[in-house]
Design an enzyme around this catalytic site. Structure first.
Site, mmCIF file in Angstrom:
data_model
loop_
_atom_site.group_PDB
_atom_site.id
_atom_site.type_symbol
_atom_site.label_atom_id
_atom_site.label_comp_id
_atom_site.label_asym_id
_atom_site.label_seq_id
_atom_site.Cartn_x
_atom_site.Cartn_y
_atom_site.Cartn_z
ATOM 1 N N GLY A 46 0.843 -1.184 0.000
ATOM 2 C CA GLY A 46 0.000 0.000 0.000
ATOM 3 C C GLY A 46 0.879 1.235 0.000
ATOM 4 N N GLN A 51 2.967 9.908 1.514
ATOM 5 C CA GLN A 51 4.259 9.214 1.608
ATOM 6 C C GLN A 51 5.224 9.602 0.493
ATOM 7 O OE1 GLN A 51 2.285 5.140 2.165
ATOM 8 N NE2 GLN A 51 4.198 4.959 3.301
ATOM 9 N N LEU A 94 6.505 1.820 4.420
ATOM 10 C CA LEU A 94 7.637 2.292 3.605
ATOM 11 C C LEU A 94 8.210 3.591 4.164
ATOM 12 C CD1 LEU A 94 6.286 1.594 -0.021
ATOM 13 C CD2 LEU A 94 7.973 0.259 1.253
ATOM 14 N N HIS A 135 -4.608 1.233 7.450
ATOM 15 C CA HIS A 135 -3.268 1.826 7.546
ATOM 16 C C HIS A 135 -3.140 3.006 6.566
ATOM 17 C CE1 HIS A 135 1.303 1.234 7.894
ATOM 18 N NE2 HIS A 135 1.178 2.064 6.867
ATOM 19 N N GLU A 136 -3.638 2.822 5.331
ATOM 20 C CA GLU A 136 -3.514 3.880 4.312
ATOM 21 C C GLU A 136 -4.424 5.074 4.624
ATOM 22 O OE1 GLU A 136 -1.009 3.653 2.493
ATOM 23 O OE2 GLU A 136 -0.690 1.526 2.911
ATOM 24 N N HIS A 139 -2.825 7.277 7.016
ATOM 25 C CA HIS A 139 -1.843 8.168 6.379
ATOM 26 C C HIS A 139 -2.520 9.448 5.895
ATOM 27 C CE1 HIS A 139 2.031 6.235 6.250
ATOM 28 N NE2 HIS A 139 1.560 5.110 5.734
HETATM 29 ZN ZN LIG Z 1 2.451 3.262 5.732
#
Ligand SMILES: [Zn+2]
Length: 181
Positions: A46, A51, A94, A135-136, A139
């Site tokens: 993902g 990011q 990441l 999780h995304e 973000h």
């Molecule tokens: Zn992440």
């Protein structure tokens, strides 16, 4: 489009809530395509736009679930409801290289989003896909998985995390020409 560069924990962009996308133009489509490429290259399942330094509500996912692989582009994703038990799962990111930790999250979600063509989609899922989506979406709200840890779990990664944040801040100061301290 310029090559997309990952940014890391400690960069304030990752802590900023992202803006809704109002028009899905060619720029957004190209960005999504490049994000898929970057995610694959980096070996992630993902990737959210913050990011790569862009505070827009867009994320891409490529994740195996129930012997299938889901390749998704989610625009303005909204989790409508959660279901199932809260379960622990070892997450990584990441933007937080070298650190994984157990995060407790609801196992299932119902999500609304737009796809890359601007069509409404609803996703009702659990397992790894629900995990990655949560999780995304975090973000996009400026939240990293390391902020979702139980105390004991946080203590296990605290030292490495602080080191990473320090490194990122130092590099940012160098880039912006400010004196690092
Ligand atoms: Zn992440």
């Amino acid at each position: 489009m310029e090559k997309l560069n990952l940014i890391y924990c400690g960069n304030p962009i990752l802590a900023k809530p992202s803006e809704e996308i109002t028009v899905i133009d060619n720029e957004i489509k190209e960005l999504a395509l490049e994000m898929h490429k970057t995610m694959r290259k980096e070996g992630g399942i993902g990737l959210a736009a913050p990011q790569i330094g862009i505070n827009k509500r867009l994320c891409v996912i490529e994740c195996p679930e129930n012997k299938k692989s889901y390749t998704l582009t989610l625009i303005n994703p909204q989790i409508k409801s959660f279901f199932g038990e809260k379960v622990p799962f070892e997450e990584g990111c990441l933007s937080v290289p070298g650190i994984t930790a157990r995060v407790i999250r609801p196992s299932g979600i119902i999500l609304n989003a737009l796809d890359i063509n601007g069509e409404n989609i609803t996703i009702n899922t659990d397992g790894l896909l629900a995990r990655v989506i949560q999780h995304e979406v975090d973000h996009l709200d400026g939240i990293l998985f390391t902020e979702q840890l139980e105390k004991e779990e946080y203590f296990m990664v605290e030292r490495r995390l602080k080191k990473l944040i320090k490194k990122t801040k130092k590099e940012l100061n160098i880039l912006t020409g400010r004196k690092a301290n």
